[in-house]
Write a protein that holds these residues in place. Structure first.
Motif, short mmCIF file in Angstrom:
data_model
loop_
_atom_site.label_atom_id
_atom_site.label_comp_id
_atom_site.label_asym_id
_atom_site.label_seq_id
_atom_site.Cartn_x
_atom_site.Cartn_y
_atom_site.Cartn_z
N HIS A 46 0.67 -1.28 0.17
CA HIS A 46 0.11 -0.07 -0.01
C HIS A 46 0.78 1.37 -0.01
O HIS A 46 0.27 2.02 -0.10
N ARG A 63 0.57 11.60 10.38
CA ARG A 63 1.84 11.10 10.60
C ARG A 63 2.69 12.16 9.98
O ARG A 63 2.06 12.86 8.87
N GLU A 77 2.57 9.87 -1.20
CA GLU A 77 1.21 9.29 -1.30
C GLU A 77 1.45 8.21 -2.38
O GLU A 77 1.52 8.48 -3.63
O1 GMT Z 1 -0.78 6.91 5.06
C1 GMT Z 1 -1.90 6.46 5.02
O2 GMT Z 1 -2.88 7.06 4.55
C2 GMT Z 1 -1.95 5.02 5.69
C3 GMT Z 1 -1.68 4.30 4.19
C4 GMT Z 1 -1.75 2.75 4.79
O3 GMT Z 1 -0.88 2.04 4.36
O4 GMT Z 1 -2.68 2.38 5.56
O5 GMT Z 1 -1.88 4.51 3.06
C5 GMT Z 1 -1.45 4.21 1.98
O6 GMT Z 1 -2.42 3.26 1.46
C6 GMT Z 1 -3.72 3.74 0.93
C7 GMT Z 1 -4.47 2.86 0.34
O7 GMT Z 1 -4.18 2.11 -0.51
C8 GMT Z 1 -2.94 4.75 -0.37
O8 GMT Z 1 -4.17 5.60 -0.81
C9 GMT Z 1 -2.02 5.81 0.51
O9 GMT Z 1 -1.75 6.78 -0.59
C10 GMT Z 1 -1.04 5.24 0.98
N1 GMT Z 1 -0.22 6.22 1.88
C11 GMT Z 1 0.87 6.47 1.51
O10 GMT Z 1 1.58 5.99 0.72
C12 GMT Z 1 1.61 7.52 2.40
#
Ligand code: GMT
Length: 380
Positions: free
Chosen positions: A119, A210, A284
């Motif tokens: 993710h 975070r 992201e």
């Molecule tokens: O940072 C977050 O929002 C949480 C994180 C997670 O692993 O729970 O989110 C990641 O997964 C999301 C769902 O697949 C993505 O849409 C986010 O972009 C991703 N966050 C990051 O890469 C920081």
């Protein structure tokens, strides 16, 4: 199919995607078993076809660090045997894929395949940590199938870990019937439930606060935006940067215009009342919050980072500015909030993008096909 899903049940994109996926699969006639230490936050366990199995982690004086991964592996194997699961699907590599690998080895009567979905921070932060790099690489190599949520993440995983084998990109998705525009709520000049004053433009930020989310940039940008627009900022979620954000809002004298909403269970009710989403993240992997906003016709102002360009076409269905460039982000928000024609065009294009490319109805069948391929290969 009978599918076991494991994720982090607290707030965070990976848990949300896993939960929504399970609900959609159940809706399509599959039997879905969630295996985790708590009920995932958006999961109603009364949903037909959905089952929840809690992992109990016993403490013991010797266990300074209770071995959750082992308790999870035991529970996965037990649930897989009892309910004759066809497949395990784990979200976030560490520790879930290692537990799935152990569960697979504990079942000797047949091969239980498992799929790992990467993710973002499981690769970019946790996987990059020296203590976890080797085990993350191992977990990816030993998975029967690996998916990730953007082309950027696929490339980054291959380059960084040098992993062999294919990684399938299956983007994040949104339920477009649930997440939809509410023009009446958006155009309402005040919003009693939000204590939003007459005529103010409403900017939303959603995250787990975070450091990677750069919440402080939201406060800085609000300060600049307010020099020209009567705007207020709503922050949904909670986490370590909340205290610093509150202090900064006070220092910049914008605290009257900043509302910390805490964790919200019904984002689909909150988002459509907003005029913009601000997502100034350092990184992201995809940007699920931006997609949910777009489905509601709320234009995102995000940063050009990671997998965000898979979703946002700058100036068409949203905006991307450089990470940390709060001047550029403020300027874009001011344009968006003061130019009604621009707002209308981008809002409509955002909704169209969500509907035509990222709707659950389009993405869930990709998971179904992927599961079938993985099961066929495991059986052959
Ligand atoms: O940072 C977050 O929002 C949480 C994180 C997670 O692993 O729970 O989110 C990641 O997964 C999301 C769902 O697949 C993505 O849409 C986010 O972009 C991703 N966050 C990051 O890469 C920081």
């Amino acid at each position: 199919m009978r599918i076991g899903i494991t994720c982090y049940p607290t707030y965070g994109g990976s848990g949300i995607v896993a939960t929504e996926l399970g609900l959609e699969l159940a809706h399509r006639g599959h039997e879905v078993h969630f295996i985790s230490y708590a009920n995932p936050i958006r999961l109603d366990p009364d949903t037909p076809g959905v089952f929840y199995h809690e992992v109990e982690v016993s403490t013991y004086p010797l266990f300074l660090y209770p071995p959750y991964s082992l308790a999870l592996a035991s529970r996965m194997a037990e649930v897989a045997e009892r309910h004759q699961l066809d497949l395990l699907h784990v979200h976030y590599a560490i520790p879930h894929s290692i537990s799935a690998l152990l569960a697979q080895q504990m079942i000797t009567s047949r091969r239980l395949p498992f799929v790992t979905t990467l993710h973002g921070t499981d690769i970019t932060l946790v996987g990059a940590d020296r203590s976890y790099f080797p085990i993350t690489k191992f977990s990816i190599e030993r998975s029967d199938g690996v998916t990730t949520i953007s082309e950027y993440m696929r490339q980054r995983t291959i380059n960084f870990f040098g992993v062999q084998g294919s990684i399938e990109v299956i983007h994040n998705f949104v339920n477009c019937s649930l997440y939809k525009p509410d023009p009446e709520a958006q155009s309402r000049r005040s919003d009693k439930a939000l204590a939003s004053s007459t005529g103010r433009k409403r900017i939303l930020h959603i995250s787990n606060f975070r450091p990677v989310k750069r919440v402080l940039d939201c406060i800085q940008v609000l300060g600049r935006v307010r020099e020209q627009v009567d705007a207020e900022l709503f922050l949904a979620g909670d986490g370590p940067e909340r205290g610093p954000a509150e202090r900064l809002a006070h220092e910049l004298n914008v605290d009257k215009y900043v509302r910390f909403l805490g964790k919200q269970d019904h984002m689909e009710r909150l988002i459509p009342r907003m005029h913009a989403l601000h997502l100034p993240s350092e990184m992201e992997a995809f940007g699920l919050a931006a997609l949910e906003a777009m489905a509601c016709g709320v234009p995102p102002v995000a940063t050009r980072t990671g997998g965000v360009p898979d979703l946002i076409d700058h100036g068409v269905n949203g905006f991307m500015e450089p990470v940390g460039d709060t001047d550029a982000q403020a300027k874009t928000l001011i344009n968006l909030l003061t130019d009604n024609a621009l707002f209308g065009q981008v809002s409509a294009a955002a909704r169209h993008t969500a509907e035509s490319r990222f709707c659950s109805d389009l993405i869930i069948p990709k998971y179904e096909r992927y599961y079938a391929d993985v099961c066929n290969q495991a059986g052959s």
